[in-house]
Design a protein around this motif. Structure first.
Motif, PDB file in Angstrom:
ATOM      1  N   GLN A 152       0.549  -1.347  -0.036  1.00 16.71           N
ATOM      2  CA  GLN A 152       0.216  -0.228   0.041  1.00 16.71           C
ATOM      3  C   GLN A 152       1.020   1.316  -0.028  1.00 16.71           C
ATOM      4  O   GLN A 152       0.433   2.729  -0.296  1.00 16.71           O
ATOM      5  CB  GLN A 152      -1.245  -0.326   1.400  1.00 16.71           C
ATOM      6  N   PHE A 153       1.764   1.462   0.619  1.00 12.89           N
ATOM      7  CA  PHE A 153       2.791   2.528   0.648  1.00 12.89           C
ATOM      8  C   PHE A 153       3.693   2.887  -0.757  1.00 12.89           C
ATOM      9  O   PHE A 153       4.421   3.721  -0.319  1.00 12.89           O
ATOM     10  CB  PHE A 153       3.924   2.012   1.878  1.00 12.89           C
ATOM     11  N   PHE A 154       4.183   1.562  -1.577  1.00 12.26           N
ATOM     12  CA  PHE A 154       4.804   2.517  -2.149  1.00 12.26           C
ATOM     13  C   PHE A 154       3.895   1.318  -3.795  1.00 12.26           C
ATOM     14  O   PHE A 154       3.534   0.600  -4.043  1.00 12.26           O
ATOM     15  CB  PHE A 154       6.660   1.477  -2.501  1.00 12.26           C
ATOM     16  N   ARG A 155       4.647   2.393  -4.668  1.00 11.32           N
ATOM     17  CA  ARG A 155       4.133   1.691  -6.358  1.00 11.32           C
ATOM     18  C   ARG A 155       6.132   2.153  -7.199  1.00 11.32           C
ATOM     19  O   ARG A 155       6.298   3.486  -7.010  1.00 11.32           O
ATOM     20  CB  ARG A 155       3.406   2.436  -7.001  1.00 11.32           C
ATOM     21  N   ASP A 156       6.202   0.938  -8.089  1.00  8.58           N
ATOM     22  CA  ASP A 156       7.373   0.773  -8.637  1.00  8.58           C
ATOM     23  C   ASP A 156       8.142   1.891  -7.882  1.00  8.58           C
ATOM     24  O   ASP A 156       9.494   2.483  -8.836  1.00  8.58           O
ATOM     25  CB  ASP A 156       6.911   2.126 -10.403  1.00  8.58           C
ATOM     26  N   GLY A 157       8.576   1.293  -6.683  1.00 12.13           N
ATOM     27  CA  GLY A 157       9.623   1.458  -6.329  1.00 12.13           C
ATOM     28  C   GLY A 157      10.103   3.163  -5.596  1.00 12.13           C
ATOM     29  O   GLY A 157      10.367   3.894  -5.010  1.00 12.13           O
ATOM     30  N   LYS A 158       8.547   3.811  -5.799  1.00  6.84           N
ATOM     31  CA  LYS A 158       8.119   5.393  -5.020  1.00  6.84           C
ATOM     32  C   LYS A 158       7.439   5.053  -4.470  1.00  6.84           C
ATOM     33  O   LYS A 158       5.913   4.426  -4.357  1.00  6.84           O
ATOM     34  CB  LYS A 158       8.235   6.389  -6.096  1.00  6.84           C
ATOM     35  N   PRO A 159       7.205   5.654  -3.169  1.00  9.28           N
ATOM     36  CA  PRO A 159       6.019   6.171  -1.909  1.00  9.28           C
ATOM     37  C   PRO A 159       5.085   6.715  -2.528  1.00  9.28           C
ATOM     38  O   PRO A 159       4.959   7.003  -3.526  1.00  9.28           O
ATOM     39  CB  PRO A 159       6.475   6.946  -1.163  1.00  9.28           C
ATOM     40  N   THR A 160       3.682   5.795  -2.725  1.00  8.44           N
ATOM     41  CA  THR A 160       2.167   6.644  -3.192  1.00  8.44           C
ATOM     42  C   THR A 160       2.090   7.759  -2.473  1.00  8.44           C
ATOM     43  O   THR A 160       2.483   7.631  -2.037  1.00  8.44           O
ATOM     44  CB  THR A 160       0.815   5.931  -2.949  1.00  8.44           C
ATOM     45  N   PRO A 161       1.531   8.993  -3.752  1.00 11.82           N
ATOM     46  CA  PRO A 161       1.208  10.390  -3.547  1.00 11.82           C
ATOM     47  C   PRO A 161       0.647   9.709  -2.210  1.00 11.82           C
ATOM     48  O   PRO A 161       1.059  11.357  -1.367  1.00 11.82           O
ATOM     49  CB  PRO A 161       0.571  11.221  -4.824  1.00 11.82           C
ATOM     50  N   GLU A 162      -0.594   9.280  -2.110  1.00 16.10           N
ATOM     51  CA  GLU A 162      -1.632   9.105  -0.727  1.00 16.10           C
ATOM     52  C   GLU A 162      -0.786   9.382   0.262  1.00 16.10           C
ATOM     53  O   GLU A 162      -0.688  10.283   1.672  1.00 16.10           O
ATOM     54  CB  GLU A 162      -2.332   8.487  -0.916  1.00 16.10           C
ATOM     55  N   PHE A 163       0.652   8.041   0.555  1.00 13.70           N
ATOM     56  CA  PHE A 163       1.496   8.121   1.596  1.00 13.70           C
ATOM     57  C   PHE A 163       2.022   8.946   1.572  1.00 13.70           C
ATOM     58  O   PHE A 163       2.885   9.274   2.708  1.00 13.70           O
ATOM     59  CB  PHE A 163       1.528   6.723   1.771  1.00 13.70           C
ATOM     60  N   ALA A 164       2.328   9.765   0.593  1.00  9.30           N
ATOM     61  CA  ALA A 164       3.687  10.565   0.955  1.00  9.30           C
ATOM     62  C   ALA A 164       2.671  11.763   1.495  1.00  9.30           C
ATOM     63  O   ALA A 164       4.133  12.411   2.448  1.00  9.30           O
ATOM     64  CB  ALA A 164       3.715  10.555  -0.122  1.00  9.30           C
ATOM     65  N   LYS A 165       2.555  12.062   0.634  1.00  5.53           N
ATOM     66  CA  LYS A 165       1.333  13.362   1.539  1.00  5.53           C
ATOM     67  C   LYS A 165       1.883  13.022   3.364  1.00  5.53           C
ATOM     68  O   LYS A 165       1.789  13.820   4.217  1.00  5.53           O
ATOM     69  CB  LYS A 165       0.069  13.695   0.902  1.00  5.53           C
ATOM     70  N   ARG A 166       0.629  11.882   3.672  1.00  5.71           N
ATOM     71  CA  ARG A 166       0.624  11.769   4.801  1.00  5.71           C
ATOM     72  C   ARG A 166       1.504  11.194   5.880  1.00  5.71           C
ATOM     73  O   ARG A 166       1.994  12.292   7.462  1.00  5.71           O
ATOM     74  CB  ARG A 166       0.437  10.721   5.234  1.00  5.71           C
ATOM     75  N   VAL A 167       2.670  11.205   5.426  1.00  6.00           N
ATOM     76  CA  VAL A 167       4.034  11.018   5.889  1.00  6.00           C
ATOM     77  C   VAL A 167       4.613  12.682   5.942  1.00  6.00           C
ATOM     78  O   VAL A 167       4.450  13.488   7.112  1.00  6.00           O
ATOM     79  CB  VAL A 167       5.571  10.547   5.097  1.00  6.00           C
ATOM     80  N   GLU A 168       4.045  14.134   5.123  1.00  3.23           N
ATOM     81  CA  GLU A 168       4.482  14.895   5.165  1.00  3.23           C
ATOM     82  C   GLU A 168       3.894  15.404   6.336  1.00  3.23           C
ATOM     83  O   GLU A 168       4.151  16.857   7.020  1.00  3.23           O
ATOM     84  CB  GLU A 168       3.915  15.849   3.793  1.00  3.23           C
ATOM     85  N   ALA A 169       2.266  15.096   6.422  1.00  2.00           N
ATOM     86  CA  ALA A 169       1.350  15.606   7.179  1.00  2.00           C
ATOM     87  C   ALA A 169       1.503  15.556   9.455  1.00  2.00           C
ATOM     88  O   ALA A 169       1.147  15.922   9.969  1.00  2.00           O
ATOM     89  CB  ALA A 169      -0.145  15.257   7.122  1.00  2.00           C
TER      90      ALA A 169
END
Length: 178
Positions: free
Chosen positions: A111-128
């Protein structure tokens, strides 16, 4: 052996009960110290062992598990406490993962990654949550581990590590506490 973990998440309850009897005997004989079920299902956690292993991190809380832990006197080993590396502070914009890294694949549970990169949804959650987790001089990793300790007294994170520096950073979270 210290612990034995059942990793068949969809095992029928009656078969788990049969295993439980055999594992209780192994505990009594001193051959294992404890056993538990690696499952995210609170109903399965209720019927098997002295602990449960479930995914838990600041991006994926487990409030459904907390009453079960209390009621059945269980400990929860938290797999994925750093969200497969997403909560480590790594610069994912420039990070390149080896071809055989599971984060490059797209298994159904990823759920956290797609194709070796964080998914935009979870990248935003980390920044939050970054500012809160890094408060008081903690690294993002240390804040993520401390959040688990603060969230549930019965939760024990089991972070992965590949280097001595990562082990030291993980252990450094203890200096800050919850």
């Amino acid at each position: 052996m210290d612990i034995y973990q059942l990793h068949l998440g969809d095992l029928p309850f009656d078969q788990a009960a049969e295993l439980r009897g055999a594992l209780d005997d192994l505990v009594l004989e001193g051959l294992i110290r404890a056993y538990g079920w690696s499952t995210d299902d609170p109903e399965r956690a209720k019927v098997f062992g002295s602990y449960v292993q479930a995914e838990m991190n600041v991006l994926h809380d487990r409030p459904d598990m907390y009453p079960v832990l209390e009621e059945h006197d269980l400990t929860m080993l938290c797999r994925g406490p750093l969200a497969m590396g997403l909560l480590t502070g790594r610069d994912w914009a420039t990070a390149a993962l080896p071809d055989d890294d599971v984060r490059n694949k797209v298994p159904g549970w990823m759920q956290f990654f797609r194709d070796g990169k964080p998914t935009p949804e979870f990248a935003k959650r980390v920044e939050a949550v970054r500012e809160v987790l890094t408060s008081g001089g903690r690294t993002l990793t240390q804040g993520a581990l401390a959040w688990i300790w603060a969230r549930c007294d019965r939760a024990v994170p089991i972070p992965g590590c590949r280097t001595v520096a990562q082990v030291e950073e993980n252990v450094g979270a203890l200096e800050f506490g919850r």
